[in-house]
Design an enzyme around this catalytic site. Sequence first.
Site, PDB file in Angstrom:
ATOM      1  N   ARG A 254      11.540  -1.696  10.939  1.00 34.25           N
ATOM      2  CA  ARG A 254      10.224  -1.272  12.046  1.00 34.25           C
ATOM      3  C   ARG A 254      10.032  -2.236  13.236  1.00 34.25           C
ATOM      4  NH1 ARG A 254       5.132   0.266   8.269  1.00 34.25           N
ATOM      5  NH2 ARG A 254       4.138  -0.833   9.865  1.00 34.25           N
TER       6      ARG A 254
ATOM      7  N   LYS B 223       0.990  -1.386  -0.084  1.00 31.51           N
ATOM      8  CA  LYS B 223      -0.004   0.037  -0.001  1.00 31.51           C
ATOM      9  C   LYS B 223       0.812   1.209  -0.045  1.00 31.51           C
ATOM     10  CE  LYS B 223      -2.267  -0.537   3.907  1.00 31.51           C
ATOM     11  NZ  LYS B 223      -1.836  -2.026   4.414  1.00 31.51           N
TER      12      LYS B 223
ATOM     13  N   ARG C  34      -9.667   1.360   9.117  1.00 34.09           N
ATOM     14  CA  ARG C  34      -9.319   0.034   9.310  1.00 34.09           C
ATOM     15  C   ARG C  34     -10.004  -0.599  10.056  1.00 34.09           C
ATOM     16  NH1 ARG C  34      -3.538   1.002   8.960  1.00 34.09           N
ATOM     17  NH2 ARG C  34      -2.060  -0.969   8.982  1.00 34.09           N
TER      18      ARG C  34
HETATM   19  P1  ADP Z   1       0.945  -1.503   8.112  1.00 33.72           P
HETATM   20  O1  ADP Z   1       2.359  -1.973   7.337  1.00 33.72           O
HETATM   21  O2  ADP Z   1       0.494  -2.571   8.890  1.00 33.72           O
HETATM   22  O3  ADP Z   1      -0.070  -1.217   7.046  1.00 33.72           O
HETATM   23  P2  ADP Z   1       0.863   1.168   9.289  1.00 33.72           P
HETATM   24  O4  ADP Z   1       2.185   1.718   8.637  1.00 33.72           O
HETATM   25  O5  ADP Z   1      -0.307   1.370   8.020  1.00 33.72           O
HETATM   26  O6  ADP Z   1       1.234  -0.386   9.027  1.00 33.72           O
HETATM   27  O7  ADP Z   1       0.117   1.064  10.619  1.00 33.72           O
HETATM   28  C1  ADP Z   1       1.144   0.823  11.612  1.00 33.72           C
HETATM   29  C2  ADP Z   1       0.534   0.704  12.863  1.00 33.72           C
HETATM   30  O8  ADP Z   1      -0.249   1.977  13.345  1.00 33.72           O
HETATM   31  C3  ADP Z   1      -0.883  -0.256  12.958  1.00 33.72           C
HETATM   32  O9  ADP Z   1      -0.372  -1.612  13.191  1.00 33.72           O
HETATM   33  C4  ADP Z   1      -1.755   0.507  14.269  1.00 33.72           C
HETATM   34  O10 ADP Z   1      -1.229   0.190  15.340  1.00 33.72           O
HETATM   35  C5  ADP Z   1      -1.453   1.954  13.673  1.00 33.72           C
HETATM   36  N1  ADP Z   1      -2.714   2.431  12.925  1.00 33.72           N
HETATM   37  C6  ADP Z   1      -2.137   2.726  11.470  1.00 33.72           C
HETATM   38  N2  ADP Z   1      -3.356   3.293  11.009  1.00 33.72           N
HETATM   39  C7  ADP Z   1      -4.621   2.876  11.812  1.00 33.72           C
HETATM   40  C8  ADP Z   1      -5.945   3.081  11.808  1.00 33.72           C
HETATM   41  N3  ADP Z   1      -6.459   3.599  10.916  1.00 33.72           N
HETATM   42  N4  ADP Z   1      -6.420   2.748  13.007  1.00 33.72           N
HETATM   43  C9  ADP Z   1      -5.904   1.935  14.259  1.00 33.72           C
HETATM   44  N5  ADP Z   1      -4.709   1.878  14.002  1.00 33.72           N
HETATM   45  C10 ADP Z   1      -3.897   2.341  13.050  1.00 33.72           C
END
Ligand code: ADP
Length: 206
Positions: free
Chosen positions: A153, A13, A88
């Site tokens: 990360r 993504k 999400r």
């Molecule tokens: P991924 O690689 O899992 O897509 P992201 O960088 O989008 O990771 O998100 C990392 C973390 O930030 C998630 O695991 C969550 O804890 C938090 N997070 C990000 N976006 C959301 C959201 N829309 N709702 C809740 N938590 C979120």
Amino acid sequence: MKLIFLGPPGAGKGTQAAGVSANLRVPHISTGDMFRNAVNNKTPTGVEAKRYMDAGQLVPDSVVIAMVKERLSEPDCANGYLLDGFPRTVEQAEALEGISAPDAVIDIEVPDERLFDRLTGRRVCKACRGTYHISKLANETVCPVCGNEVYQRDDDKPETITKRLQVYHEATAPLIGYYEAKGKLNRIDGDRNLEDVFKAILASLE
Ligand code: ADP
Ligand code: ZN
């Protein structure tokens, strides 16, 4: 154009969203990046979000929704947005309908067994935020684009990945049906090279 990028962690993504946002000239808004910045800056939101992120869990809806609402009110969102990592949960999707409903949803699909390897091998550049798979790096700690240091990360450790995939299937995957019912879903096969996925996304938006 108001766009959402949906898909499991590791689907690509972030990489695809960066390219598509430049192509369509709408801001790329990654809630994951916003939280990581907040954590680095030790803001109140960052302090609260960190314990959820480290556990592979979702940050509470109220916190995320307030943050996105504020971001979407900024002037650069006047012509649209590309949301990466939001919504999400169904509750977040319902909130977004009330703030500024999306025109289309890109759902990047990759089987779970591929995601695990993609995530454990993922490295992120500290400076330019580029993400790379370790198998493609000539030097495991150097960004091939800007030369700065790349790192793993905290939430890309195997224990946390299992939890994140479980959370994705329970809380986020229901959004596929949610947006399909609204006639807004574009399904993209993400188990291909970056270039092919990028072309498929642009073609689906025409
Ligand atoms: P991924 O690689 O899992 O897509 P992201 O960088 O989008 O990771 O998100 C990392 C973390 O930030 C998630 O695991 C969550 O804890 C938090 N997070 C990000 N976006 C959301 C959201 N829309 N709702 C809740 N938590 C979120
Ligand atoms: Zn870099």
